[in-house]
Design a protein around this motif. Structure first.
Motif, PDB file in Angstrom:
ATOM      1  N   ILE A 125      -2.059   9.024  -3.718  1.00  0.00           N
ATOM      2  CA  ILE A 125      -2.733   8.512  -5.202  1.00  0.00           C
ATOM      3  C   ILE A 125      -3.547   9.349  -6.156  1.00  0.00           C
ATOM      4  O   ILE A 125      -3.365   9.827  -7.420  1.00  0.00           O
ATOM      5  CB  ILE A 125      -2.607   7.146  -5.169  1.00  0.00           C
ATOM      6  N   ASN A 154       0.526  -1.567  -0.086  1.00  0.00           N
ATOM      7  CA  ASN A 154      -0.295   0.058  -0.167  1.00  0.00           C
ATOM      8  C   ASN A 154       1.287   1.318  -0.151  1.00  0.00           C
ATOM      9  O   ASN A 154       0.748   1.904  -0.774  1.00  0.00           O
ATOM     10  CB  ASN A 154      -0.949   0.038   0.757  1.00  0.00           C
ATOM     11  N   THR A 211       1.823   3.939  -3.295  1.00  0.00           N
ATOM     12  CA  THR A 211       1.739   5.768  -2.919  1.00  0.00           C
ATOM     13  C   THR A 211       2.738   6.479  -3.830  1.00  0.00           C
ATOM     14  O   THR A 211       2.653   6.944  -3.911  1.00  0.00           O
ATOM     15  CB  THR A 211       1.031   5.883  -1.043  1.00  0.00           C
ATOM     16  N   PRO A 251      -3.593   6.884   2.301  1.00  0.00           N
ATOM     17  CA  PRO A 251      -2.275   7.139   0.483  1.00  0.00           C
ATOM     18  C   PRO A 251      -3.451   6.594  -0.467  1.00  0.00           C
ATOM     19  O   PRO A 251      -3.086   7.272  -1.728  1.00  0.00           O
ATOM     20  CB  PRO A 251      -1.914   5.746   1.179  1.00  0.00           C
TER      21      PRO A 251
END
Length: 297
Positions: free
Chosen positions: A199, A97, A101, A195
């Motif tokens: 993005i 994850n 990002t 995050p």
């Protein structure tokens, strides 16, 4: 009589995806093939990036970290302890994850600030971002694991999953897990939604910059460098967030297991193909690496 903490003598029974004896050999062959493709594909990505000096850039540095994370993701089954498996699998989900990002930020700088790219994304910053991603993942999941260790479980607990997934483990506890779920969804909000917002913000700026380009070739090149990353993000977030968000409202084993299989097995397997087949530099580097390693003159 109050049930004590029996985690030291507890044996968890993972039910897997199917209890049908006729279907299990097929699933075994399928998952073994996917496992081998995932490990070999991601290992090939790491070796190619390491061996080719033209790929020693921030984008491929973070891609190597992502590939290493995906290799580890599929290898946690070798440890006997269910809690340990839960810890490392959760760490690697969190790490993927954060790395996705960071990679979005890298693409944002490359396309929106190309003249300052080498200065802004210098090697020291790249190493720092990668290190922070690893450290934060280990520390955040450590909190969840310590909380799980304080739970009481009934003997012969069955987990309707193919690995020790955190939410399924919490549901199997024989005590109040309110604090665990509050902590889980708080972390999900911080390390999932925040995050993802970053993005989306990065790509909104990227798309805006691409649309302002007058050159058709420049637009195509910019889109091609982001296409692979967007495909991986869609697979990872679409299934990963779906598993944890749906578990709060509809605890369905079949849906959760299928979604988990996509982000724990299918996505790591597809990542090498997505990044290599859609990237001209990576395809050329792979061709040179394979020729030099397996067909030397």
């Amino acid at each position: 009589m109050e049930v004590g903490n029996q985690t030291r003598v507890l044996e968890f029974l993972l039910l897997g995806l199917s209890e049908d004896p006729e279907l299990q050999p097929f699933l075994f062959g399928l998952f073994l093939s996917m496992y081998l493709v995932s490990v070999l594909g991601n290992l090939l990505i790491i070796l190619t990036v390491t061996s080719d000096s033209h790929l020693h850039t921030p984008m491929y540095f973070f891609l190597s970290n992502l590939s290493f994370s995906d290799i580890c993701f599929n290898s946690t089954i070798t440890y006997a302890g269910c809690i340990t498996q839960m810890y490392f699998s959760s760490v690697l989900v969190c790490l993927d994850n954060l790395l996705l990002t960071v990679m979005a930020y890298d693409r944002f700088v490359a396309i929106c600030h190309p003249l300052h790219y080498r200065i802004m994304m210098n090697p020291h910053l790249c190493e720092l971002l990668a290190a922070v991603s690893w450290i934060v993942s280990f520390l955040v999941i450590l909190i969840h694991s310590l909380l799980v260790l304080h739970l009481s479980f009934c003997t012969h607990t069955e987990i309707p999953h193919f690995f020790c997934e955190l939410t399924e483990l919490l549901r199997s506890a024989c005590c109040d897990t309110l604090i665990n779920f509050i902590t889980l969804y708080s972390a999900l909000g911080l390390l999932g939604i925040v995050p993802l917002t970053g993005i989306l913000f990065s790509y909104s700026k990227i798309i805006s910059s691409i649309l302002k380009m007058s050159s058709v070739e420049g637009r195509y090149k910019a889109f091609s460098t982001c296409g692979s990353h967007l495909m991986v993000i869609s697979l990872f977030y679409g299934t990963g967030l779906g598993v944890y968000l749906s578990s709060a409202f509809s605890p369905s084993f079949s849906k959760g297991a299928v979604a988990s299989m996509i982000y724990t097995v299918v996505t790591p397997m597809l990542n090498p193909f997505i990044y290599s087949l859609r990237n001209r530099d990576m395809k050329e580097a792979l061709r040179k690496f394979v020729s030099r390693s397996f067909f030397p003159l």
